[in-house]
Design a protein around this motif. Structure first.
Motif, short mmCIF file in Angstrom:
data_model
loop_
_atom_site.label_atom_id
_atom_site.label_comp_id
_atom_site.label_asym_id
_atom_site.label_seq_id
_atom_site.Cartn_x
_atom_site.Cartn_y
_atom_site.Cartn_z
N GLU A 161 -5.11 -0.07 -0.05
CA GLU A 161 -4.91 -1.52 -0.20
C GLU A 161 -3.60 -1.86 -0.90
N TRP A 173 -6.14 -3.60 -5.03
CA TRP A 173 -6.83 -2.38 -5.44
C TRP A 173 -7.08 -2.39 -6.94
N PRO A 213 0.84 -1.21 0.00
CA PRO A 213 0.00 0.00 0.00
C PRO A 213 0.87 1.25 0.00
N ARG A 215 -1.54 -2.98 -3.90
CA ARG A 215 -1.83 -2.42 -5.23
C ARG A 215 -2.50 -3.42 -6.17
N ALA A 263 -10.68 -3.64 3.14
CA ALA A 263 -9.64 -2.60 3.08
C ALA A 263 -9.68 -1.74 4.35
N LEU A 299 -10.11 1.93 -0.56
CA LEU A 299 -9.49 1.06 -1.56
C LEU A 299 -8.09 1.52 -1.93
N THR A 300 -7.83 2.84 -1.85
CA THR A 300 -6.49 3.35 -2.19
C THR A 300 -5.47 3.05 -1.10
N ARG A 358 -10.69 -1.99 -8.62
CA ARG A 358 -10.95 -0.90 -9.58
C ARG A 358 -11.59 -1.45 -10.85
N ASP A 403 -4.14 8.08 -4.23
CA ASP A 403 -3.56 7.96 -5.57
C ASP A 403 -3.38 9.30 -6.27
#
Length: 683
Positions: free
Chosen positions: A321, A326, A153, A323, A456, A318-319, A330, A380
């Motif tokens: 998490e 995530w 993360p 990668r 998350a 979620l950002t 997404r 992000d």
């Protein structure tokens, strides 16, 4: 009530212009031609009487530089590729204080074999690649890939934070007023940047040159192909500004195994987060002029008046998490029909986070800016401007696109402009505007997405509760005292950290200090390895054998540390460190599919890159605090500033590290250094 995609607000004539105001009407800088006509027609669409167009149009910019922003970019020197022999020599010098004698001998043999064998071959290929890519640096691509390929993360592990000082006039620190003034100043910075009138980053050896309009005008007349050399001969050193292109309208997009950077400079909207909900409104008109500040304030008030509680499933989690996790979530979001809303988040000029809570104390402030409570962040984005309910403000920025030097410059301009030339002020009056053009983003969340958000959140809450942050101040001396003692202030801080680490861990540990290489085209950073053999000698004398050495002997050891650290600092800033070079050689071997050289399989190589202490200086007149998370589970993250009369830092650590004990060790180390400098024997 929020007006979803409603009609644009109208402008009203004020009774009198507030001080330092930029003008009530946004018009292009050029007062004639098609562009100006389009602007006038655009604003005449309202049915209210408009203000005269004679206002000072320069209030759309933080300043108007005589030297174009990118004037030196073409002629910047290229980052040199060090020799393998030099890098191995520097590497072994950095390993010496960390290893036992038998371990060092093994590492020394592996390093020399690498230097005389596969290292030569890789070096030849690296130099050839560098010559083919003269538009950039040898480290730029590999370093970006390193960031984007990391799967941990980015919150805490990668994203740093910087906290602005409060506005000197306390009445300007109300949340909406502070947010409006900072947003307007940020947009003025953007306009200056995109119109090529932002002052270039230049380091002046003689500060008087920075004040000389004649000198700057002379530089502006030089051809771009030789402009850097003209500055160099006057001991002025222009810096690389290529990172600024990703400051606005940019996001890191999660992808399986390797993320991507996304930018859409054509987008004109601001993203605002409140209680985990997302709102957008256009802050630029079709020809790039900034929305009137009172209308910006009206939009923000409108958002705060949306009485929504915290979102049931805040997507911001979620950002935080892994990668890959995530990236998969997404894809589900996009397939569920959320493409437009996600695009508006990704392409927004930047993210403004309006928190609903007040800051309690300095540690709470750092926690807020480093990670917050998760639900009201989108980690992000290239950067998020965060404003708490009591007006405390700072930013959290994604690290892959750029480094601290660009972000600190941006924050300095932001603070100076918003405090000296506020767009709105407490005594200014505003008529009630018609419904504002704020859109609240809607999302379709299926069971799978809701589950992903819940998981998350659980992971993030566990992580943030494990993290500790504490500020530290030492008030007995600062930069002026150290310089008076003919030593390097940075070296003394780093030495204090080494003494504290020796006290705390019982040994010298791998230490990383970030150093910018922005003096070169597409330079990034280099590492200063401050855990030197001189620091080890000093630590042993001060702690293990403190009764065996006279004050004069201890002072000489301090001086040796200072001199060597200054030497390492100079090497690193000139691109002559070893960390980035050895990293690039390894990256090249892996990208070619070559077997990993035995040199890189040495446990000592892993150990020196397991940075127990990670440090970065944050000196700036506008920054109160800053920092980042530890880079290893049992490590410490230290963001520090050395002021004229005191020294301070912000230290992060996880629960397994006794942070209070380390700070006591740090205080004791500073006291010891001060006593020796004052000629007093150690107790």
């Amino acid at each position: 009530m929020l007006c979803l995609k409603g009609s644009g607000g109208r402008f009203w004539r004020p009774q009198q212009p507030p001080r330092d105001w930029w003008g009530f009407l946004s018009l292009p800088r050029v007062g004639s031609g098609a562009g100006a006509g389009a602007a006038r027609d655009y604003w005449r669409s309202g049915d209210q009487q408009l203000v005269s167009s004679t206002w000072d149009l320069d209030h759309h910019y933080v300043h108007r530089s005589v030297i174009p922003t990118l004037h030196f970019q073409q002629s910047l020197p290229r980052l040199p590729v060090p020799n393998v022999e030099d890098s191995i020599k520097r590497y072994l010098a950095a390993q010496k204080p960390l290893l036992r004698e038998n371990e060092y001998r093994i590492t020394e043999k592996l390093a020399k074999d690498f230097k005389n064998g596969v290292g030569k071959k890789l070096q030849r290929h690296l130099v050839e690649l560098d010559k083919k890519n003269s538009h950039t640096s040898y480290i730029s691509g590999p370093w970006l890939d390193m960031y984007l390929s990391a799967r941990d993360p980015i919150v805490i592990n990668s994203n740093p934070f910087l906290i602005l000082k409060r506005d000197p006039q306390e009445s300007y620190n109300r949340q909406i007023m502070r947010a409006t003034n900072l947003v307007v100043s940020a947009m003025k910075f953007l306009n200056s940047l995109r119109n090529n009138i932002l002052e270039p980053d230049i380091y002046f050896v003689n500060p008087e040159w920075n004040k000389s309009k004649k000198f700057k005008r002379f530089l502006s007349f030089l051809p771009t192909s030789v402009s850097w050399y003209g500055a160099y001969f006057a001991e002025a050193y222009p810096l690389d500004m290529s990172q600024y292109v990703h400051l606005f309208n940019s996001s890191r997009i999660p992808k399986q195994d390797k993320d991507q950077l996304f930018s859409d400079p054509g987008a004109r909207h601001l993203l605002v987060m409140r209680n985990g909900h997302f709102y957008v409104f256009n802050i630029l008109d079709p020809i790039g002029n900034i929305l009137h500040p009172h209308e910006i304030r009206a939009h923000l008030i409108n958002i705060l008046q949306d009485k929504e509680t915290i979102a049931e499933y805040p997507l911001g989690y979620l950002t935080t998490e892994n990668r890959n996790t995530w990236a998969a979530a997404r894809e589900q979001l996009l397939k569920a029909g959320n493409e437009e809303s996600i695009y508006k988040i990704d392409s927004a000029i930047f993210c403004l986070c309006l928190d609903s809570f007040r800051i309690e104390e300095s540690s709470h402030l750092s926690h807020c800016m480093l990670h917050g409570y998760g639900y009201n962040r989108w980690f992000d984005k290239s950067f998020s401007l965060i404003v708490a309910a009591n007006g405390d403000a700072g930013i959290n920025f994604e690290h892959s696109w750029g480094d601290g030097i660009a972000v600190v410059r941006f924050l300095n301009e932001l603070y100076e402009n918003s405090t000296k030339h506020p767009a709105i002020e407490p005594r200014s009056t505003t008529a009630v505007l018609s419904p504002t053009n704020v859109e609240k983003l809607a999302f379709h969340l299926n069971d799978s997405i809701q589950t992903a958000v819940t998981i998350a959140r659980q992971k993030f809450d566990k992580k943030r509760h494990e993290l500790k942050v504490k500020p530290f101040e030492f008030r007995k001396f600062g930069k002026k005292y150290v310089i008076q003692e003919r030593m390097s202030p940075d070296a003394i801080f780093q030495l204090a950290c080494q003494l504290a680490a020796y006290r705390h861990f019982g040994k010298i540990v791998p230490t990383y200090e970030s150093c910018s290489t922005a003096g070169f085209k597409h330079g990034r950073t280099e590492a200063i390895r401050s855990a030197t053999i001189y620091a080890k000698q000093c630590a042993e004398a001060f702690i293990r054998d403190r009764k065996k050495h006279s004050v004069q002997e201890l002072r000489k050891l301090i001086n040796n540390c200072s001199k060597y650290h200054k030497f390492l600092q100079l090497e690193a800033s000139l691109g002559a460190g070893f960390d980035r070079h050895l990293f690039a050689l390894r990256y090249l071997a892996e990208s070619r599919g070559d077997p990993l050289p035995e040199f890189y399989q040495d446990p000592a190589y892993d150990y020196i890159n397991y940075n127990i202490i990670s440090t970065s200086t944050l000196n700036s007149p506008s920054i109160l605090l800053g920092g980042f998370g530890p880079v290893v589970p049992d490590g410490l993250g230290i963001g520090y500033h050395i002021c004229d009369y005191w020294v301070g830092c912000n230290v992060t650590a996880y629960a397994e590290t006794d942070l209070d004990e380390f700070l006591l060790c740090l205080e004791g180390s500073f006291n010891d250094i001060f006593d020796v400098c004052e000629g007093r024997p150690l107790q």
